[in-house]
Design a protein around this motif. Structure first.
Motif, PDB file in Angstrom:
ATOM      1  N   PHE A 131      30.003 -21.445   0.862  1.00  0.00           N
ATOM      2  CA  PHE A 131      28.886 -21.560   1.814  1.00  0.00           C
ATOM      3  C   PHE A 131      27.631 -20.848   1.309  1.00  0.00           C
ATOM      4  O   PHE A 131      26.524 -21.129   1.761  1.00  0.00           O
ATOM      5  CB  PHE A 131      29.301 -20.994   3.174  1.00  0.00           C
ATOM      6  N   LEU A 132      27.786 -19.922   0.352  1.00  0.00           N
ATOM      7  CA  LEU A 132      26.626 -19.211  -0.191  1.00  0.00           C
ATOM      8  C   LEU A 132      25.876 -20.030  -1.241  1.00  0.00           C
ATOM      9  O   LEU A 132      24.739 -19.696  -1.583  1.00  0.00           O
ATOM     10  CB  LEU A 132      27.077 -17.888  -0.830  1.00  0.00           C
ATOM     11  N   ASN A 133      26.508 -21.051  -1.748  1.00  0.00           N
ATOM     12  CA  ASN A 133      25.953 -21.799  -2.871  1.00  0.00           C
ATOM     13  C   ASN A 133      25.034 -22.918  -2.374  1.00  0.00           C
ATOM     14  O   ASN A 133      25.496 -23.948  -1.875  1.00  0.00           O
ATOM     15  CB  ASN A 133      27.109 -22.361  -3.713  1.00  0.00           C
ATOM     16  N   ARG A 153      32.077 -12.420   6.260  1.00  0.00           N
ATOM     17  CA  ARG A 153      31.358 -11.157   6.052  1.00  0.00           C
ATOM     18  C   ARG A 153      31.708 -10.489   4.723  1.00  0.00           C
ATOM     19  O   ARG A 153      30.829  -9.953   4.046  1.00  0.00           O
ATOM     20  CB  ARG A 153      31.659 -10.190   7.217  1.00  0.00           C
ATOM     21  N   HIS A 154      32.971 -10.534   4.318  1.00  0.00           N
ATOM     22  CA  HIS A 154      33.343  -9.852   3.072  1.00  0.00           C
ATOM     23  C   HIS A 154      32.883 -10.626   1.844  1.00  0.00           C
ATOM     24  O   HIS A 154      32.851 -10.073   0.742  1.00  0.00           O
ATOM     25  CB  HIS A 154      34.863  -9.633   3.022  1.00  0.00           C
ATOM     26  N   ILE A 155      32.528 -11.882   2.026  1.00  0.00           N
ATOM     27  CA  ILE A 155      32.023 -12.681   0.900  1.00  0.00           C
ATOM     28  C   ILE A 155      30.511 -12.460   0.761  1.00  0.00           C
ATOM     29  O   ILE A 155      29.987 -12.360  -0.345  1.00  0.00           O
ATOM     30  CB  ILE A 155      32.354 -14.172   1.122  1.00  0.00           C
ATOM     31  N   VAL A 156      29.833 -12.359   1.899  1.00  0.00           N
ATOM     32  CA  VAL A 156      28.394 -12.073   1.884  1.00  0.00           C
ATOM     33  C   VAL A 156      28.152 -10.654   1.364  1.00  0.00           C
ATOM     34  O   VAL A 156      27.241 -10.408   0.575  1.00  0.00           O
ATOM     35  CB  VAL A 156      27.804 -12.242   3.301  1.00  0.00           C
ATOM     36  N   ASP A 157      28.967  -9.722   1.812  1.00  0.00           N
ATOM     37  CA  ASP A 157      28.830  -8.316   1.419  1.00  0.00           C
ATOM     38  C   ASP A 157      30.134  -7.875   0.740  1.00  0.00           C
ATOM     39  O   ASP A 157      31.149  -7.682   1.406  1.00  0.00           O
ATOM     40  CB  ASP A 157      28.565  -7.461   2.663  1.00  0.00           C
ATOM     41  N   ASN A 158      30.059  -7.715  -0.563  1.00  0.00           N
ATOM     42  CA  ASN A 158      31.273  -7.376  -1.317  1.00  0.00           C
ATOM     43  C   ASN A 158      31.899  -6.066  -0.879  1.00  0.00           C
ATOM     44  O   ASN A 158      33.081  -5.818  -1.120  1.00  0.00           O
ATOM     45  CB  ASN A 158      30.971  -7.307  -2.823  1.00  0.00           C
ATOM     46  N   GLY A 204      32.071  -5.191   2.224  1.00  0.00           N
ATOM     47  CA  GLY A 204      32.599  -5.376   3.575  1.00  0.00           C
ATOM     48  C   GLY A 204      34.106  -5.602   3.562  1.00  0.00           C
ATOM     49  O   GLY A 204      34.667  -6.092   2.579  1.00  0.00           O
ATOM     50  N   LYS A 205      34.732  -5.228   4.644  1.00  0.00           N
ATOM     51  CA  LYS A 205      36.182  -5.408   4.747  1.00  0.00           C
ATOM     52  C   LYS A 205      36.502  -6.868   5.078  1.00  0.00           C
ATOM     53  O   LYS A 205      35.809  -7.495   5.877  1.00  0.00           O
ATOM     54  CB  LYS A 205      36.722  -4.506   5.861  1.00  0.00           C
ATOM     55  N   LYS A 206      37.544  -7.347   4.464  1.00  0.00           N
ATOM     56  CA  LYS A 206      37.956  -8.718   4.746  1.00  0.00           C
ATOM     57  C   LYS A 206      38.571  -8.803   6.139  1.00  0.00           C
ATOM     58  O   LYS A 206      39.409  -7.980   6.508  1.00  0.00           O
ATOM     59  CB  LYS A 206      38.984  -9.157   3.709  1.00  0.00           C
ATOM     60  N   ILE A 207      38.123  -9.788   6.910  1.00  0.00           N
ATOM     61  CA  ILE A 207      38.643  -9.980   8.264  1.00  0.00           C
ATOM     62  C   ILE A 207      39.222 -11.391   8.362  1.00  0.00           C
ATOM     63  O   ILE A 207      38.481 -12.380   8.416  1.00  0.00           O
ATOM     64  CB  ILE A 207      37.530  -9.788   9.325  1.00  0.00           C
TER      65      ILE A 207
END
Lengths: 356, 91
Positions: free
Chosen positions: A237-239, A307-312, A314-317
């Protein structure tokens, strides 16, 4: 016994955090007032005996017309705290959680429960228009005659769907304020979605998220924007390269990447929840990705997992949606059965998290 | 004018997508599902006139109930007052 009204849900949370439960249940006052000036609350369940405990975040009442989500979560809170204080365990139909199970859950997990995200909308639905699903924003670009934002289209995940999705795809979100799925003027424009995010930002323990919705008898896992794949992390989704390609079922041009072990652990936990629901209520919930028939945009579950993909850092949820019930607007008699079966599912999830 | 919750089914996902666009049907996001026998189905809320149009266009529809009526019925099942107000009393 009828559905809990809006004031009762808030009072139930206050009672849940009062003596004799205050040693392990704390009331959380959310910082953002709703458009009609209501203050929202959540509760944190967990003793303070263990640092670095895994966190579970349970959400309900995002869509105003899905009243029973709040009732389920209030019941869940009350069952846990009564069993913990009285050391009785919990029996739901043929399923029993021993006193030691409840102690393990409360002593090793941090459980955040936010049962009534959208009280303005829920109040309007209960008193005026039962179909109402949005909040009650009347400020521009809404107006008093066209109020409301769909909170579950307002999260910051591929929110700008005309940009990110294929133009021929039906995306169940809208840019038009009068529509039931209006996404709002910007991501997190609404106090209700800001409150959901505030808990995520302030409780770093959270590693599992469940948003309760009605209906469909299904447990949905990531993702909702497209079918999933586990081999190409660049297809994300970031690409921006894939803007305009997302949302088509059955094609190879775009499928959202999900790590294989995340998919596996999410499905494993969903299986446990499904089994508990089946044991208690006899209902057979389906398990599939949130992408079904039409893609979604701006939803809470995709935002949490992203969130953890946008912010490395960040904790994976790991994130899921439970679509409880067969139909919209169940009678309260039907709702009581649903409350039991979903509570059994959530307790099973807690126990699984606390022992893994 | 009464509105009804209906279920639309079709073997083709494309046909269902088209009906949503061309007839501006308000679908319920929680009611979309693949159906092993019927192909795909979606739940939607439409007027009596809308049901006629969809049937005339050849779509398979099952009518489930009048949403205003069921909404009013359900509103009568909402608690009055506050069962949690003092004296402190659990449900």
């Amino acid at each position: 016994m009828p559905y809990l009204n809006v004031d009762e849900v808030e009072s139930a949370l206050s009672a849940a955090a009062a003596a004799p439960f205050s040693d392990f249940v704390q009331l959380i006052t959310l910082p953002h007032l709703t458009w009609e000036g209501r203050t929202c609350h959540a509760v944190r369940i967990g003793t303070n005996e263990q640092e670095d405990r895994p966190g579970l975040y349970l959400l309900g009442g995002v869509h105003a017309n899905e009243w029973g989500s709040s009732d389920i979560l209030v019941h869940f809170i009350e069952q846990i705290e009564q069993a913990y204080v009285n050391e009785t365990g919990i029996t739901i139909g043929p399923l029993t959680f021993a006193p030691s199970d409840i102690r393990t859950i409360v002593d090793t997990l941090e459980i955040l429960v936010f049962p009534q995200v959208n009280p303005d909308g829920r109040n309007f639905s209960m008193k005026h228009d039962a179909e109402w699903r949005k909040n009650r924003r009347t400020q521009p670009p809404n107006s008093p005659s066209t109020p409301g934002v769909d909170i579950n289209r307002n999260f910051d995940f591929l929110w700008d769907f005309p940009l990110h999705f294929n133009a021929d795809v039906y995306v169940d979100s809208s840019t038009i304020p009068s529509q039931p799925t209006y996404r709002g003027p910007s991501p997190f424009s609404e106090p209700e979605s800001q409150n959901v995010k505030w808990i995520l930002d302030n409780f770093q323990s959270i590693e599992f998220f469940v948003d309760l919705h009605n209906y469909g008898e299904a447990i949905l896992h990531s993702w909702g924007d497209d079918e999933g794949q586990t081999t190409n992390p660049q297809m994300s989704f970031l690409n921006q390269q894939f803007d305009g390609a997302r949302g088509i079922e059955g094609d190879d041009n775009y499928k959202e990447f999900i790590a294989a072990n995340d998919l596996s652990s999410s499905r494993n936990l969903a299986n446990r929840v499904r089994d508990a629901i089946r044991t208690v209520g006899g209902r057979d919930y389906d398990i599939y990705s949130a992408f079904r028939f039409a893609p979604t945009s701006g939803t809470s579950d995709d935002y949490c997992y992203s969130r953890h993909i946008v912010d490395n850092n960040g904790k994976k949820i790991i994130s899921q949606v439970i679509e409880w019930g067969r139909d919209p607007w169940p009678t309260y008699r039907q709702m009581k059965k649903i409350i039991k079966e979903v509570t059994a599912g959530l307790l099973t999830l807690c126990l699984r998290m606390s022992t893994s | 004018m009464p509105h009804y919750l209906i279920t639309l089914t079709d073997m083709s996902r494309g046909n269902l997508t088209r009906v949503l666009r061309e007839h501006k049907v308000r679908i319920l996001d929680h009611g979309r599902r693949p159906d092993s026998k019927a192909g795909y189905s979606v739940d939607a809320i439409v007027s009596a006139e809308g049901i006629k149009e969809l049937k005339a266009a050849g779509y398979k529809i099952s009518k489930r109930y009048d949403v205003e009526k069921i909404g009013k019925d359900r509103q009568r099942e909402v608690g009055q007052g506050n069962r949690y107000e003092k004296p402190a009393r659990r449900r």
